[in-house]
Design a protein around this motif. Structure first.
Motif, short mmCIF file in Angstrom:
data_model
loop_
_atom_site.label_atom_id
_atom_site.label_comp_id
_atom_site.label_asym_id
_atom_site.label_seq_id
_atom_site.Cartn_x
_atom_site.Cartn_y
_atom_site.Cartn_z
N LEU A 36 0.86 -1.18 0.00
CA LEU A 36 0.00 0.00 0.00
C LEU A 36 0.89 1.23 0.00
O LEU A 36 1.67 1.47 0.93
CB LEU A 36 -0.91 0.00 1.23
CG LEU A 36 -1.92 1.15 1.31
CD1 LEU A 36 -2.84 1.16 0.10
CD2 LEU A 36 -2.75 1.04 2.60
N GLU A 37 0.79 2.03 -1.08
CA GLU A 37 1.63 3.21 -1.25
C GLU A 37 0.87 4.46 -0.83
O GLU A 37 -0.15 4.81 -1.42
CB GLU A 37 2.07 3.33 -2.71
CG GLU A 37 2.99 4.48 -3.00
CD GLU A 37 3.38 4.55 -4.47
OE1 GLU A 37 4.44 4.01 -4.83
OE2 GLU A 37 2.60 5.10 -5.28
N LEU A 38 1.37 5.13 0.20
CA LEU A 38 0.73 6.34 0.72
C LEU A 38 1.28 7.57 0.01
O LEU A 38 2.42 7.58 -0.46
CB LEU A 38 0.97 6.45 2.23
CG LEU A 38 0.63 5.21 3.07
CD1 LEU A 38 0.85 5.51 4.54
CD2 LEU A 38 -0.80 4.74 2.81
N SER A 39 0.48 8.62 -0.03
CA SER A 39 0.89 9.85 -0.71
C SER A 39 1.89 10.61 0.15
O SER A 39 2.14 10.28 1.31
CB SER A 39 -0.32 10.72 -1.01
OG SER A 39 -0.84 11.27 0.19
N ASP A 40 2.45 11.67 -0.40
CA ASP A 40 3.46 12.47 0.31
C ASP A 40 2.84 13.56 1.18
O ASP A 40 3.56 14.40 1.71
CB ASP A 40 4.43 13.09 -0.70
CG ASP A 40 3.72 13.94 -1.73
OD1 ASP A 40 2.48 13.83 -1.84
OD2 ASP A 40 4.39 14.71 -2.45
N SER A 41 1.52 13.53 1.34
CA SER A 41 0.86 14.57 2.15
C SER A 41 0.53 14.04 3.54
O SER A 41 -0.50 14.38 4.12
CB SER A 41 -0.43 15.02 1.46
OG SER A 41 -1.32 13.92 1.29
N TYR A 42 1.41 13.22 4.11
CA TYR A 42 1.15 12.61 5.42
C TYR A 42 1.48 13.57 6.57
O TYR A 42 0.98 13.41 7.69
CB TYR A 42 2.00 11.34 5.56
CG TYR A 42 3.47 11.60 5.39
CD1 TYR A 42 4.27 11.94 6.47
CD2 TYR A 42 4.06 11.52 4.13
CE1 TYR A 42 5.62 12.20 6.30
CE2 TYR A 42 5.40 11.78 3.95
CZ TYR A 42 6.18 12.12 5.04
OH TYR A 42 7.51 12.39 4.85
N ALA A 43 2.36 14.54 6.32
CA ALA A 43 2.83 15.42 7.40
C ALA A 43 2.03 16.71 7.44
O ALA A 43 1.28 17.04 6.52
CB ALA A 43 4.32 15.73 7.21
N THR A 44 2.22 17.45 8.52
CA THR A 44 1.58 18.77 8.61
C THR A 44 2.14 19.70 7.54
O THR A 44 1.41 20.47 6.91
CB THR A 44 1.81 19.38 10.00
OG1 THR A 44 1.35 18.46 10.99
CG2 THR A 44 1.09 20.70 10.15
N SER A 45 3.44 19.63 7.32
CA SER A 45 4.11 20.43 6.28
C SER A 45 5.07 19.52 5.53
O SER A 45 5.72 18.65 6.13
CB SER A 45 4.88 21.60 6.90
OG SER A 45 4.02 22.47 7.59
N TYR A 46 5.17 19.74 4.24
CA TYR A 46 6.13 18.98 3.45
C TYR A 46 7.54 19.25 3.96
O TYR A 46 7.92 20.38 4.22
CB TYR A 46 6.04 19.37 1.98
CG TYR A 46 4.80 18.85 1.28
CD1 TYR A 46 4.76 17.57 0.75
CD2 TYR A 46 3.66 19.65 1.15
CE1 TYR A 46 3.63 17.09 0.11
CE2 TYR A 46 2.52 19.18 0.50
CZ TYR A 46 2.52 17.90 -0.01
OH TYR A 46 1.39 17.43 -0.64
N GLY A 47 8.31 18.18 4.09
CA GLY A 47 9.68 18.30 4.56
C GLY A 47 9.88 17.79 5.97
O GLY A 47 11.00 17.44 6.35
N ASP A 48 8.81 17.76 6.77
CA ASP A 48 8.89 17.25 8.14
C ASP A 48 8.55 15.77 8.13
O ASP A 48 7.45 15.38 7.72
CB ASP A 48 7.92 18.00 9.06
CG ASP A 48 8.36 19.43 9.30
OD1 ASP A 48 9.57 19.71 9.13
OD2 ASP A 48 7.51 20.27 9.64
N PHE A 49 9.47 14.93 8.56
CA PHE A 49 9.26 13.49 8.58
C PHE A 49 8.53 13.10 9.87
O PHE A 49 9.11 12.56 10.82
CB PHE A 49 10.60 12.76 8.46
CG PHE A 49 11.30 13.02 7.15
CD1 PHE A 49 10.58 13.34 6.01
CD2 PHE A 49 12.69 12.98 7.07
CE1 PHE A 49 11.22 13.60 4.81
CE2 PHE A 49 13.34 13.22 5.87
CZ PHE A 49 12.60 13.54 4.74
N GLU A 50 7.24 13.41 9.87
CA GLU A 50 6.39 13.10 11.02
C GLU A 50 4.94 13.12 10.55
O GLU A 50 4.52 14.05 9.85
CB GLU A 50 6.60 14.11 12.14
CG GLU A 50 5.83 13.80 13.41
CD GLU A 50 6.22 12.47 14.01
OE1 GLU A 50 5.34 11.59 14.12
OE2 GLU A 50 7.41 12.29 14.33
#
Length: 723
Positions: free
Chosen positions: A351-365
């Motif tokens: 299952l491939e998740l999108s890159d909009s998982y974080a509050t802001s792009y660039g933060d690995f959380e």
């Protein structure tokens, strides 16, 4: 009556209206001037006098200018006319010789090339068969018609334009010739060479949104040939090479910045920066397959890490959520995973998740509001047999924590402002205002890698899909830690960095990175039947990726969204017929990737996909594994054009909607709307029809004009060599 001035004395000789005055020069010589007095009918007007020469002595230029003498003797006029005529004749000869091509061609033949040194048109012939013209066109299209100085050596033809540039044409071997343009120290310029596309069929060295196979009836304006995310450009995965069906290859790897233009009749290469050279090689083999094996495959041996076995990827199914919704949350992930398990697709699924998982792009959380207990969800996915892949961008938003930390360490790409100072470059992209990671900086790469591995271990992420490595994201006047003479080197360093993070990873851009063995994410296609941007173009893109050294890729997926050239998402209803044909084609490609689940349609679509996956694992996966072993040992692509079996078959050379899996399976899917039949071309050989169980013995190529298949079937044939 008399008068005088500073230049001499004058004495009245006669009182007539036509009066004569004698002029005494300071040197004692004299000559007679005649003064004509003209009366005017109106007494109010002043009397005007006109002075002309009355003697044979020619006055000085100062006298003519001072007294306004506007008449010359006939002899003087004749001398001036002859002089002017001579000057004009000499200038005309110089201009005609420099700027106008002569009527009689100035042909020069040396080595295996014939050049008209006036017009600079050329023909490159086969060294062993001089009558065979391999390549024709024109060099130095932007120089004019000045005649160069020619120097011929044993293996070189050298043309010199003293105030502009020089062109060296070198024979490297019997099959390879190099062309090298060098700017003059006195007059820097860019260089442009154009090649005719009417000799055989040409194939692109880049994976494009508009994938023409071959390059025919295509118009691409002149633009920088760099890895690009725009749909109107050459594409994100590329090499500076072009193939010709006559066994020719054009390689321009040594040109730092290259402009490329394609018209219906010509392919043009141009150096971009005025102080950069234009250099390329033209090599030839007896056929196009031999050209690939002799000249292309060795380019992929770059001393990179060895290829590792990835057989598990052929068995797995990747379900992507990348283009479905920008506001993905934990509930959506759980629903998607539940559907995968419910319909028994969970065995070897990713299952491939999108890159909009974080509050802001660039933060690995993960965003705590949208993913309150993501750790628990990931554990549940693993327990059900579903692995997790996460999309990671190298762009960070300016409101992220990563942005603040990276600014203090100079980890982001910078630019020159109007005062010439280095400032952080803010770029506009689909996620808003952001900054781009400076992958040329080793410290920035280490920082990015360390943070990401910590994030991976915290949440037990299985795979990463790295995004936004295209060189076109670099801003104008970009300043990087390492100087980028070629912007494509940015993409290569992106590949280098991501390959070091995880052995099995996907990337959306690549350049000279074949040795990293990464999986290419094929750029999106239109959700349509269009031959060059829709479903049929997936096959042409798959073949192109294999030929330029990227045999492992995930195909473009059908999506709820259609994408315009401006990357604007427009909701669209997916046609079930298009969906069925799309997943049929994807099943026959090395790595299966889907976006919309069949449960969105009906139970029949679910059953159909289950049958396809069973067939894939029983019949196709063993073949993919065999081809993968050939890839490791010989560097041969997995997906190949059908001319691979018959390299000189001119019909096979232009077919874009059939392909080979290795050397043994020919696949001919239906990719047109509302039809259940198609034309199929079989090259020379023995063929077994896996559907009808018929055998075909083909001597010189054969058409099956109306091959009918059931809605759930894909025509494929098993090949045996001609004996």
């Amino acid at each position: 009556m008399s008068f005088n001035d500073n230049s001499g004395n004058y004495r009245l000789l006669s009182d007539r209206n036509d009066q004569q005055y004698k002029h005494y020069d300071n040197d004692g010589s004299d000559h007679i001037l005649e003064v004509q007095a003209r009366s005017n009918s109106k007494s109010t007007k002043k009397r005007r006098k006109r002075v002309r020469f009355a003697s044979t002595k020619v006055p000085t230029i100062v006298e003519r200018l001072y007294y306004g003498y506007d008449r010359l003797t006939m002899k003087t006029q004749l001398k001036m006319k002859v002089t002017l005529l001579g000057i004009m004749t000499i200038l005309s000869i110089i201009l005609i010789r420099r700027y106008v091509p002569p009527v009689n061609d100035d042909l020069l033949t040396h080595l295996n090339i014939k050049v008209n040194i006036s017009t600079r048109t050329f023909e490159l012939s086969n060294w062993t068969h001089p009558s065979q013209i391999l390549l024709s066109g024109r060099v130095g299209c932007n120089i004019g018609f000045e005649i160069p100085r020619v120097t011929m050596k044993t293996n070189q033809l050298h043309l010199l334009w003293e105030d502009r540039a020089s062109l060296a044409i070198d024979k490297l071997s019997d099959d390879c010739t190099s062309f090298t343009w060098q700017p003059s120290h006195h007059h820097l310029t860019s260089f442009s060479d154009c090649f005719d596309l009417n000799r055989g069929f040409w194939y692109s060295g880049s994976e494009m949104y508009q994938q023409f196979w071959p390059l025919k009836d295509i118009e691409i304006p002149s633009q920088l040939y760099i890895s690009n995310y725009k749909l109107t450009s050459f594409g994100p995965v590329m090499e500076k090479m072009w193939f010709n069906s006559n066994g020719l290859i054009l390689i321009a790897n040594h040109t730092k910045q290259l402009l490329v233009q394609i018209t219906k009749n010509q392919l043009c290469l141009q150096s971009h920066t005025i102080d950069h050279t234009l250099q390329y090689y033209v090599c030839h083999h007896h056929n196009i397959k031999g050209t690939y094996q002799a000249y292309v495959k060795p380019l992929f041996d770059r001393g990179s890490p060895s290829i590792k076995e990835q057989h598990h990827l052929f068995d797995s199914i990747t379900w992507t959520m990348l283009h479905q919704n920008t506001n993905t949350n934990q509930s959506m992930i759980k629903y998607y995973a539940d559907q995968i398990s419910r319909y028994q697709f969970n065995n070897d699924s990713i299952l491939e998740l999108s890159d909009s998982y974080a509050t802001s792009y660039g933060d690995f959380e993960f965003d705590a509001n949208r993913f309150p207990s993501i750790n628990k969800t990931i554990i549940q996915l693993h327990q059900s047999g579903i692995k997790v892949s996460l999309s990671i961008s190298i762009i960070a938003n300016i409101n992220s924590k990563a942005f603040q930390h990276g600014v203090s360490k100079n980890y982001w790409v910078r630019r020159k402002d109007k005062n010439g100072d280095d400032v952080v470059a803010i770029i506009k992209w689909s996620g808003g205002n952001g900054v781009l990671l400076d992958v040329t900086n080793p410290a920035a790469r280490h920082w990015f890698k360390t943070r990401l591995l910590t994030f991976q271990h915290r949440y037990d992420i299985d795979y990463f899909n790295f995004l936004h490595g295209q060189a076109d994201y670099l801003p104008t006047n970009a300043v990087t830690f390492e100087t980028l003479d070629d912007p494509n080197h940015f993409t290569r360093l992106f590949n280098f960095m991501t390959a070091g993070i995880m052995s099995t990873s996907q990337v959306d851009a690549a350049y000279q990175s074949q040795g990293f063995n990464q999986i290419i994410q094929m750029p999106r296609k239109d959700c349509s039947w269009n031959n060059v941007t829709g479903l049929p173009s997936v096959m042409a893109s798959a073949i192109t990726l294999g030929l330029i050294g990227y045999p492992l890729f995930t195909p473009s997926t059908i999506s709820r969204m259609e994408f315009t050239a401006l990357s604007t998402n427009i909701p669209a209803k997916v046609d079930k017929n298009l969906y069925i044909r799309w997943i049929q084609l994807s099943t026959y490609l090395p790595i299966l990737k889907l976006s919309i689940g069949p449960w969105k349609f009906d139970i029949h679509a679910v059953a159909f996909l289950q049958q396809l996956i069973q067939f894939r694992r029983q019949v196709l996966v063993p073949k993919f594994r065999q081809c993968y072993q050939e890839l490791i040992s010989n560097g041969l692509p997995i997906i190949r054009p059908i001319w691979w079996l018959a390299p000189k078959d001119t019909i096979a050379q232009k077919i874009y909607d059939q392909f080979m899996i290795g050397d043994h399976i020919l696949v001919a899917p239906i990719v047109q709307k509302k039809v259940n039949s198609r034309k199929i071309y079989l090259p020379r050989g023995h063929w077994f029809d896996a559907i009808s169980k018929k055998n075909y013995t083909v001597g010189v190529g054969r058409w099956l004009p109306n091959y009918v298949t059931h809605y759930t079937q894909v025509a494929y044939f098993i090949y045996s060599p001609w004996k």
